[in-house]
Design a protein around this motif. Sequence first.
Motif, PDB file in Angstrom:
ATOM      1  N   LEU A  48     -92.176  14.852 -44.498  1.00  0.00           N
ATOM      2  CA  LEU A  48     -90.526  14.651 -44.432  1.00  0.00           C
ATOM      3  C   LEU A  48     -89.374  16.247 -44.202  1.00  0.00           C
ATOM      4  O   LEU A  48     -88.723  16.451 -42.808  1.00  0.00           O
ATOM      5  CB  LEU A  48     -90.025  14.184 -44.377  1.00  0.00           C
ATOM      6  N   PHE A  49     -89.657  16.834 -45.334  1.00  0.00           N
ATOM      7  CA  PHE A  49     -88.268  18.009 -45.258  1.00  0.00           C
ATOM      8  C   PHE A  49     -89.081  18.777 -44.311  1.00  0.00           C
ATOM      9  O   PHE A  49     -88.149  19.532 -44.039  1.00  0.00           O
ATOM     10  CB  PHE A  49     -88.312  18.049 -46.916  1.00  0.00           C
ATOM     11  N   SER A 242     -75.620   6.567 -56.578  1.00  0.00           N
ATOM     12  CA  SER A 242     -76.993   5.609 -57.019  1.00  0.00           C
ATOM     13  C   SER A 242     -78.383   5.953 -57.087  1.00  0.00           C
ATOM     14  O   SER A 242     -78.454   5.969 -58.067  1.00  0.00           O
ATOM     15  CB  SER A 242     -77.072   4.379 -56.168  1.00  0.00           C
ATOM     16  N   THR A 243     -79.071   7.028 -56.028  1.00  0.00           N
ATOM     17  CA  THR A 243     -79.780   7.604 -55.765  1.00  0.00           C
ATOM     18  C   THR A 243     -80.301   8.198 -57.670  1.00  0.00           C
ATOM     19  O   THR A 243     -81.124   7.943 -57.931  1.00  0.00           O
ATOM     20  CB  THR A 243     -80.161   8.208 -54.775  1.00  0.00           C
ATOM     21  N   CYS A 293     -86.423   7.068 -50.732  1.00  0.00           N
ATOM     22  CA  CYS A 293     -86.910   6.237 -49.185  1.00  0.00           C
ATOM     23  C   CYS A 293     -85.517   5.287 -48.671  1.00  0.00           C
ATOM     24  O   CYS A 293     -85.778   4.879 -47.672  1.00  0.00           O
ATOM     25  CB  CYS A 293     -87.864   6.247 -48.512  1.00  0.00           C
ATOM     26  N   LEU A 294     -85.687   4.478 -49.776  1.00  0.00           N
ATOM     27  CA  LEU A 294     -84.720   3.410 -50.018  1.00  0.00           C
ATOM     28  C   LEU A 294     -83.096   3.684 -49.792  1.00  0.00           C
ATOM     29  O   LEU A 294     -82.705   3.059 -48.865  1.00  0.00           O
ATOM     30  CB  LEU A 294     -85.027   2.257 -50.763  1.00  0.00           C
ATOM     31  N   ARG A 295     -82.894   4.644 -50.684  1.00  0.00           N
ATOM     32  CA  ARG A 295     -81.493   4.449 -50.802  1.00  0.00           C
ATOM     33  C   ARG A 295     -80.831   6.172 -50.444  1.00  0.00           C
ATOM     34  O   ARG A 295     -79.740   5.472 -49.956  1.00  0.00           O
ATOM     35  CB  ARG A 295     -81.751   5.097 -52.839  1.00  0.00           C
ATOM     36  N   ARG A 300     -84.396   8.058 -45.349  1.00  0.00           N
ATOM     37  CA  ARG A 300     -84.839   6.856 -44.480  1.00  0.00           C
ATOM     38  C   ARG A 300     -85.071   6.636 -43.059  1.00  0.00           C
ATOM     39  O   ARG A 300     -86.204   6.017 -42.528  1.00  0.00           O
ATOM     40  CB  ARG A 300     -83.943   6.046 -45.062  1.00  0.00           C
ATOM     41  N   GLU A 301     -83.961   7.246 -42.187  1.00  0.00           N
ATOM     42  CA  GLU A 301     -84.036   6.982 -41.009  1.00  0.00           C
ATOM     43  C   GLU A 301     -85.290   8.769 -40.345  1.00  0.00           C
ATOM     44  O   GLU A 301     -85.516   8.209 -39.387  1.00  0.00           O
ATOM     45  CB  GLU A 301     -82.458   8.152 -40.750  1.00  0.00           C
TER      46      GLU A 301
END
Length: 324
Positions: A48-49, A242-243, A293-295, A300-301
């Motif tokens: 992804l990066f 948070s992540t 991926c969730l945070r 996520r996008e």
Amino acid sequence: MDIMHNIVTEFILTGFPGLHPQYYGLASAVLFLVYVVTVKANAAVFYLFATNKSLHKPVYYIILNVSACDLLFSTTTLPKIISRYWFQSGRISFTACFVQMYLVHYLGAVNSFIFALMAFDRYYAVCHPLRYTNIVKKFTVHMLSVTAWIIAIASPLLMVIRAYPLPYCASNIINHCYCDHIGVTVLACTDRAPYSFPAFVGAMITLLGPLAFILFSYSSIFIEISKVTNLGNCGKSLSTCSTQLIIISLYYVPRCFVYFASQVGIKFSADLRIVIIMLYSLVPPMINPLIYCLRAKDIRECLMKQFYKEKSRFHQFTMNRPAH
């Protein structure tokens, strides 16, 4: 001493000492699944990066370092213990054991320093937002990341250099899933106190030094957030941390619990201790990418964009496939 040293030419990893042989197949299957998921999940972060320029930001370069550590640590430890249960082959050569010992402690130290860098990033993002882009640049993150990988070399290397020449002349059975300093040096036919204390100090410096900076950074962040009167801004600030806070907690909380429990006299059975160590060693590398991926909104996008792109390709393929 050389003669005594040469009596042991290989070590045997017991894995989970109390595990009944009938569960060996299940254990190897579970560990193999953990390894496959860890490799695929962290490889997906790299993919992804590489394919999304929107992720080329300082904070995601830091995450890449965490993924690299997770991949290397899992590859260093899991294949051998999988073969222990899959092929009943827990043997590891004398030199290979010390190489594994070095890599285990080295990658743990790198992880610790990278988490401190992660806290540094969030500290400036929340406490000094106007200075963030001037301080936390790509070049700065690259230099600090490289520094983390370099300075982490010293302590584990000294640890191995001191442990390798010890006389190993009796048992060669390591009650663990991989070679670590304590598991190996307890087998030495000599007083290990002169060797274990410096190793303990080095481990505490690489563990508690970055942890002290992390606690300072997040304390400052929470104090800064408490001053914000706008609930929307407060929630946004907490969300940005948070992540990283979840990932850091997964790494430090169980380790500190095990260390301090042993210091206050709380005893664990050999099996329970190894299970706890394996959980905090192998679960975070597997679930960290899921947390990203969730945070992390950008990741996520990008993941959703990639999903819809693959879905579109599959749909186009099925539409263009000739009918029989």
